[in-house]
Structures are given as structure tokens and as C-alpha cells.
Scaffold this motif. Structure first.
Motif, PDB file in Angstrom:
ATOM      1  N   ASP A 157       0.807  -1.219   0.000  1.00 38.85           N
ATOM      2  CA  ASP A 157       0.000   0.000   0.000  1.00 38.85           C
ATOM      3  C   ASP A 157       0.840   1.269   0.000  1.00 38.85           C
ATOM      4  O   ASP A 157       0.359   2.336   0.360  1.00 38.85           O
ATOM      5  CB  ASP A 157      -0.925   0.001   1.229  1.00 38.85           C
ATOM      6  CG  ASP A 157      -0.212  -0.512   2.476  1.00 38.85           C
ATOM      7  OD1 ASP A 157       1.032  -0.480   2.508  1.00 38.85           O
ATOM      8  OD2 ASP A 157      -0.890  -0.944   3.413  1.00 38.85           O
ATOM      9  N   ALA A 288      -5.715   9.827  -2.011  1.00 33.36           N
ATOM     10  CA  ALA A 288      -6.123   8.726  -1.122  1.00 33.36           C
ATOM     11  C   ALA A 288      -5.534   8.911   0.277  1.00 33.36           C
ATOM     12  O   ALA A 288      -5.827   9.900   0.938  1.00 33.36           O
ATOM     13  CB  ALA A 288      -5.780   7.378  -1.718  1.00 33.36           C
ATOM     14  N   SER A 292      -9.020   7.827   2.130  1.00 29.36           N
ATOM     15  CA  SER A 292      -9.626   6.531   1.823  1.00 29.36           C
ATOM     16  C   SER A 292     -10.101   5.841   3.095  1.00 29.36           C
ATOM     17  O   SER A 292     -10.668   4.743   3.030  1.00 29.36           O
ATOM     18  CB  SER A 292      -8.615   5.622   1.107  1.00 29.36           C
ATOM     19  OG  SER A 292      -7.551   5.281   1.970  1.00 29.36           O
ATOM     20  N   GLY A 311      -8.236   6.081  -6.286  1.00 24.90           N
ATOM     21  CA  GLY A 311      -8.312   4.821  -5.587  1.00 24.90           C
ATOM     22  C   GLY A 311      -7.791   3.664  -6.411  1.00 24.90           C
ATOM     23  O   GLY A 311      -7.618   3.752  -7.630  1.00 24.90           O
ATOM     24  N   SER A 312      -7.529   2.567  -5.703  1.00 30.38           N
ATOM     25  CA  SER A 312      -7.156   1.304  -6.343  1.00 30.38           C
ATOM     26  C   SER A 312      -8.347   0.371  -6.432  1.00 30.38           C
ATOM     27  O   SER A 312      -8.277  -0.648  -7.117  1.00 30.38           O
ATOM     28  CB  SER A 312      -6.063   0.604  -5.519  1.00 30.38           C
ATOM     29  OG  SER A 312      -4.884   1.344  -5.496  1.00 30.38           O
ATOM     30  N   SER A 314     -12.863  -0.328  -5.816  1.00 31.88           N
ATOM     31  CA  SER A 314     -14.233   0.147  -5.645  1.00 31.88           C
ATOM     32  C   SER A 314     -15.152  -1.043  -5.455  1.00 31.88           C
ATOM     33  O   SER A 314     -15.066  -2.029  -6.185  1.00 31.88           O
ATOM     34  CB  SER A 314     -14.690   0.947  -6.873  1.00 31.88           C
ATOM     35  OG  SER A 314     -16.062   1.236  -6.780  1.00 31.88           O
ATOM     36  N   ASN A 340     -11.558  -1.008   1.694  1.00 34.95           N
ATOM     37  CA  ASN A 340     -11.302   0.316   1.124  1.00 34.95           C
ATOM     38  C   ASN A 340     -10.027   0.265   0.288  1.00 34.95           C
ATOM     39  O   ASN A 340      -9.503  -0.806  -0.005  1.00 34.95           O
ATOM     40  CB  ASN A 340     -11.234   1.386   2.224  1.00 34.95           C
ATOM     41  CG  ASN A 340     -10.060   1.190   3.180  1.00 34.95           C
ATOM     42  OD1 ASN A 340      -9.109   0.468   2.899  1.00 34.95           O
ATOM     43  ND2 ASN A 340     -10.137   1.842   4.334  1.00 34.95           N
ATOM     44  N   ASP A 341      -9.531   1.443  -0.075  1.00 33.21           N
ATOM     45  CA  ASP A 341      -8.358   1.513  -0.948  1.00 33.21           C
ATOM     46  C   ASP A 341      -7.153   0.808  -0.347  1.00 33.21           C
ATOM     47  O   ASP A 341      -6.394   0.138  -1.059  1.00 33.21           O
ATOM     48  CB  ASP A 341      -8.021   2.989  -1.213  1.00 33.21           C
ATOM     49  CG  ASP A 341      -6.992   3.160  -2.313  1.00 33.21           C
ATOM     50  OD1 ASP A 341      -7.279   2.759  -3.450  1.00 33.21           O
ATOM     51  OD2 ASP A 341      -5.898   3.684  -2.030  1.00 33.21           O
ATOM     52  N   ASN A 342      -6.965   0.932   0.940  1.00 33.70           N
ATOM     53  CA  ASN A 342      -5.811   0.310   1.595  1.00 33.70           C
ATOM     54  C   ASN A 342      -6.015  -1.176   1.844  1.00 33.70           C
ATOM     55  O   ASN A 342      -5.165  -1.997   1.502  1.00 33.70           O
ATOM     56  CB  ASN A 342      -5.504   1.031   2.915  1.00 33.70           C
ATOM     57  CG  ASN A 342      -4.986   2.431   2.689  1.00 33.70           C
ATOM     58  OD1 ASN A 342      -4.230   2.676   1.761  1.00 33.70           O
ATOM     59  ND2 ASN A 342      -5.397   3.363   3.536  1.00 33.70           N
ATOM     60  N   ARG A 345      -5.853  -3.465  -1.219  1.00 31.47           N
ATOM     61  CA  ARG A 345      -4.484  -3.669  -1.701  1.00 31.47           C
ATOM     62  C   ARG A 345      -3.720  -4.625  -0.787  1.00 31.47           C
ATOM     63  O   ARG A 345      -2.924  -5.447  -1.259  1.00 31.47           O
ATOM     64  CB  ARG A 345      -3.752  -2.325  -1.797  1.00 31.47           C
ATOM     65  CG  ARG A 345      -4.215  -1.451  -2.949  1.00 31.47           C
ATOM     66  CD  ARG A 345      -3.394  -0.183  -3.059  1.00 31.47           C
ATOM     67  NE  ARG A 345      -3.663   0.756  -1.980  1.00 31.47           N
ATOM     68  CZ  ARG A 345      -2.991   1.898  -1.804  1.00 31.47           C
ATOM     69  NH1 ARG A 345      -1.993   2.210  -2.621  1.00 31.47           N
ATOM     70  NH2 ARG A 345      -3.300   2.720  -0.822  1.00 31.47           N
ATOM     71  N   PRO A 402      -6.043   2.853 -12.062  1.00 32.54           N
ATOM     72  CA  PRO A 402      -6.718   3.537 -10.952  1.00 32.54           C
ATOM     73  C   PRO A 402      -8.171   3.872 -11.284  1.00 32.54           C
ATOM     74  O   PRO A 402      -8.605   3.842 -12.437  1.00 32.54           O
ATOM     75  CB  PRO A 402      -5.912   4.832 -10.781  1.00 32.54           C
ATOM     76  CG  PRO A 402      -4.685   4.676 -11.638  1.00 32.54           C
ATOM     77  CD  PRO A 402      -5.077   3.734 -12.730  1.00 32.54           C
TER      78      PRO A 402
END
Length: 432
Positions: A157, A288, A292, A311-312, A314, A340-342, A345, A402
Motif C-alpha cells: 500500500d 487517497a 480513503s 483509488g485502487s 471500488s 477500502n483503498d488500503n 491492496r 486507478p
């Protein structure tokens, strides 16, 4: 999650064991002895280190990462029907069904503490790889230690572009970096201009560690290339007790778009200070990090309505990739939160790392590295909007496409690019 696993969800509790660190001669001897360890096809357990902030200002990031990794372990070690690497195998089949175990370490957001903890994980815990670290500044030191010991470091991340420009052999990142994210952000602004919106000026607002600095450098370069006027470029001290002076500068500049690169506590302070000083930009498009995190939105409530972040990941992708819903259900059951985004990942990082170890048929660092280099996974086999996972010569996956998300009605909605969007962006974010 009915029918997804052959056994119930395991106990996710853990204890961070604070031990004395091995340094100096002991570390040197361990390096010479090949501290990463070896494995045969009869290995019963594969141990991976996870380095995160478990205390301090970013402690919640470490707690959430732990839940993401424990969710990944369910799909790796249990029997799952998800369309993901190793799902259904019940362990690592090429290592005799070995189970993956995570050893956690707390770097406290301190790069030097991260370096010391990485060496402890390698020399004492005998991990075969390390995943981490949330803060890019910590990843910079941890990955150097991993390189020295010949142990793969998987950046789950970290988004600083400079991390993949150090000629490291054992560094790998499947997710996008900030230049890739920033390009998507400016693609979005370009698309608005084509639709007749007046978007001419931007303001950069960034914290002073490697994350904020690299992000701002990427955005400054793109703004000049794309013809946007940068009317403010403000660097602030991370975890600052006040941002009043900085927000006053932003208000005076009055850019069309505010581009913050801030972690959670700074993002909360930024939005609250903007509200106190009556500063309402047409758009806030964040890099982010804190933007995020649910903790930020819980803290500021309606002040974040209409804000956007790159974001990475959704949740909207669940309509096209059913595994997204299965993984989110599993994660939510143990964390009480959506991915979420973190955390998305982090989940994928451990899955990809375990898959490489399985394909390597070994826990030798060089063998795992070779397997990571050989990775070529279709995007449909992930929970991300990526076209595929394939690492270039720097260890970066250039196919990590992204998305841009907007906070509408207390949830994230994908608004860009067109092929992933489920709604048009609300512009300007403040209608009043």
C-alpha cells in the motif's frame, strides 16, 4: 459467505511481541547464514512478516491491515469457491499443503524502527518475505534491509514512485504509484474541460515525508504538462497541531481544484480548518491515504460530502467480479467495515505473495523472487480494477488501473474512468 469456506472463521486476535533487537555482529552472522530459511515440499508452515504501525497516530491503519491479511489467510488456508489465486487449494499445494502464518511487527511510523523490525523478522522469526508498510518512508528503509538479506519485500500500500527507482531486485508492488494515480486525476480534469467546465487552476497541499513530496512532484509536473496553473504549492509538517496558516493560504489562492496528499489525522484537521475559515473549493481531489479511511469520514461527517479521491479499488466492481463481494463479506464479518483503498491492496498483496511462494515451491528468497518476476495474472483473478498483474523490470505492475471515487450520500461512488463509473461526478462539490 454461506458455503465459501469448509471451516469457520478463525480467531483473529494476535499479540505484538516486543523483543530485544538483534544488531551488529548477530545480524551479520545471520545474513551469512541465509536467514530467510529453506523449505521442501513437506513444509507444514510458511511464515511471512507484516510490518505496520500498530501504535501511534496511524495505529488504526495497522489494525485494519491485520484484518485484511487475516481475511486473505482465510482464502489461502481454507477451501474457498472464489475465483482467486490459491482459492480452493486449502494451503500451498506445491509445498505439501503448507499453511501461511503471519508474524506482525510494529514500526510505529518510524523508518529506523521499521528497519530494525525488518531485521528482527528476518533473523529471529525466519520469515521468507515481508509485506507492508503503509507509510512510504518506512517502506524505503525496510525494503533496503530486505534487499541486503535477499528476502522479497512486497509493497502492499505504499504509493511513492521513487520506491521502484532504486534498482532493487527484491522489491515488488502490484498497486499503482502516485504518478499513475496523478495521471488519472489529471485525465479526469481534462475530461471536465472537454465538457465545458472551467478548470484552470490547482493548489497542491502535501505533508513533508516521502509520500507527500513525491505526490506533489508528480502533480506539479503533470499540471505544467497539461496546462494547469499551480497557484499554491504548500508543504506542511506531518501530524501538525494546526493548519490554520496553510488553509488561509489555500483560501487566498482560491484554486479551482485542491489536491491534498495527507494521512488521516492531517486530513481531518484540514477539513475542519477549511470549515472554520469558510474555505470551499470547487473540488477536493485527494491522493487517497487518509481520504480513503472511514475514520476520516466518521470524524468530519458532512464536511467531506462531495470530496473525491483516487483509488485502487471500488465495491462497485462487485457487479463484474463476484469475488469482490465474497471477499468484502469475509472482511466485513471480522472488521465491521467494508474494504477500502488500503485494505483491498493489502488483501491482494498477501494473496499474490502466497501464490508466488507456491509457484516457487520453496521459501528461498531467490526462488520467490523468480516466481514474482514470472507473475502474469489476469485482472479478473483479482478483486481490483486492474487489467492484469505483471511486474516490469523495476518490480512495478504497470497494469494497475486507478479509479476516482466521490463521497456521495456517505458512501464512495466510482465516477471515473467512464468504463468503471456508475455515476457522473458532482461538480462543483459545493453547490451553495
Amino acid at each position: 459467505m454461506t458455503g465459501a469456506f469448509s471451516r469457520g472463521i478463525p480467531d483473529m486476535s494476535f499479540t505484538i511481541n516486543r523483543r530485544n533487537l538483534l544488531v551488529g555482529t548477530a545480524a551479520t552472522l545471520a545474513l551469512g547464514a541465509g536467514a530467510a530459511g529453506k523449505a521442501s515440499a513437506q513444509t507444514k508452515e510458511v511464515v511471512i512478516g507484516a510490518l505496520y504501525p500498530m501504535s501511534g497516530a496511524a495505529a488504526q491503519m495497522g489494525v485494519d491491515a491485520q484484518k485484511a491479511f487475516e481475511t486473505a489467510l482465510m482464502f489461502i488456508n481454507e477451501n474457498s469457491d472464489a475465483d482467486l489465486p490459491l482459492a480452493g487449494a486449502g494451503g500451498l499445494p506445491n509445498l505439501g499443503g503448507a499453511k501461511v502464518r503471519i508474524v506482525y511487527a510494529d514500526h510505529q511510523g518510524d523508518p529506523q524502527k521499521g528497519r530494525a523490525e525488518a531485521e528482527r523478522l528476518i533473523t529471529q522469526e525466519k520469515v521468507c518475505a515481508i509485506v507492508g508498510t503503509y507509510q512510504s518512508a518506512v517502506a524505503a528503509t525496510v525494503s533496503q534491509s530486505c534487499e541486503r538479506y535477499g528476502v522479497p519485500f512486497f509493497s502492499a500500500d505504499n504509493s511513492s514512485p521513487s520506491l521502484t527507482r532504486r534498482n532493487l531486485k527484491f522489491f515488488f508492488r502490484a498497486a499503482a504509484h502516485d504518478e499513475m494515480f496523478s495521471a488519472a486525476m489529471f485525465d479526469f480534469l481534462d475530461s471536465l474541460k472537454k465538457k465545458g467546465q472551467k478548470v484552470e487552476t490547482v493548489a497542491l497541499f502535501h505533508e513533508d515525508t516521502i509520500f507527500g513530496t513525491d505526490s506533489a512532484n508528480a502533480q506539479l509536473k503533470l499540471a505544467k504538462e497539461r496546462g494547469y496553473n499551480v497557484v499554491a504549492d504548500i508543504k506542511y509538517r506531518a501530524n501538525s497541531p494546526s493548519l490554520t496558516a496553510e488553509v488561509q493560504q489555500l483560501k487566498a489562492a482560491n484554486a479551482d481544484v485542491l489536491l491534498p496528499s495527507s494521512y488521516t489525522t492531517d486530513g481531518i484537521l484540514l477539513l475542519k480548518t477549511m470549515n472554520e475559515l469558510g474555505y470551499k473549493p470547487k473540488a477536493l481531489l485527494a491522493q487517497a491515504a487518509g481520504f480513503s479511511e472511514q475514520a476520516l469520514y466518521d470524524a468530519v461527517g458532512p464536511l467531506a460530502e462531495g470530496s473525491m479521491t483516487r483509488g485502487s479499488f471500488s465495491l462497485d466492481l462487485a457487479a463484474k467480479r463476484p469475488s469482490v463481494g465474497k471477499v468484502n463479506d469475509a472482511f466485513k464479518k471480522i472488521s465491521g467495515k467494508d474494504l477500502n483503498d488500503n485494505t483491498s491492496r493489502e488483501f491482494m498483496a498477501l494473496l499474490l505473495l502466497a501464490d508466488a511462494i507456491n509457484r516457487a515451491k520453496s521459501t528461498e528468497g531467490e526462488a520467490i523472487r523468480a516466481a514474482l518476476v514470472a507473475t502474469d495474472l489476469p485482472g479478473e483473478k483479482t478483486i481490483m480494477p486492474w487489467s492484469k498483474v505483471k511486474f516490469d523490470e523495476t518490480g512495478q505492475n504497470p497494469y494497475a488501473d486507478p479509479v476516482l471515487l466521490q463521497r456521495i450520500g456517505n458512501k464512495f461512488v466510482t465516477v471515473f474512468p467512464a468504463q468503471a463509473a456508475i455515476a457522473e461526478a458532482v461538480w462543483p462539490m459545493n453547490k451553495s
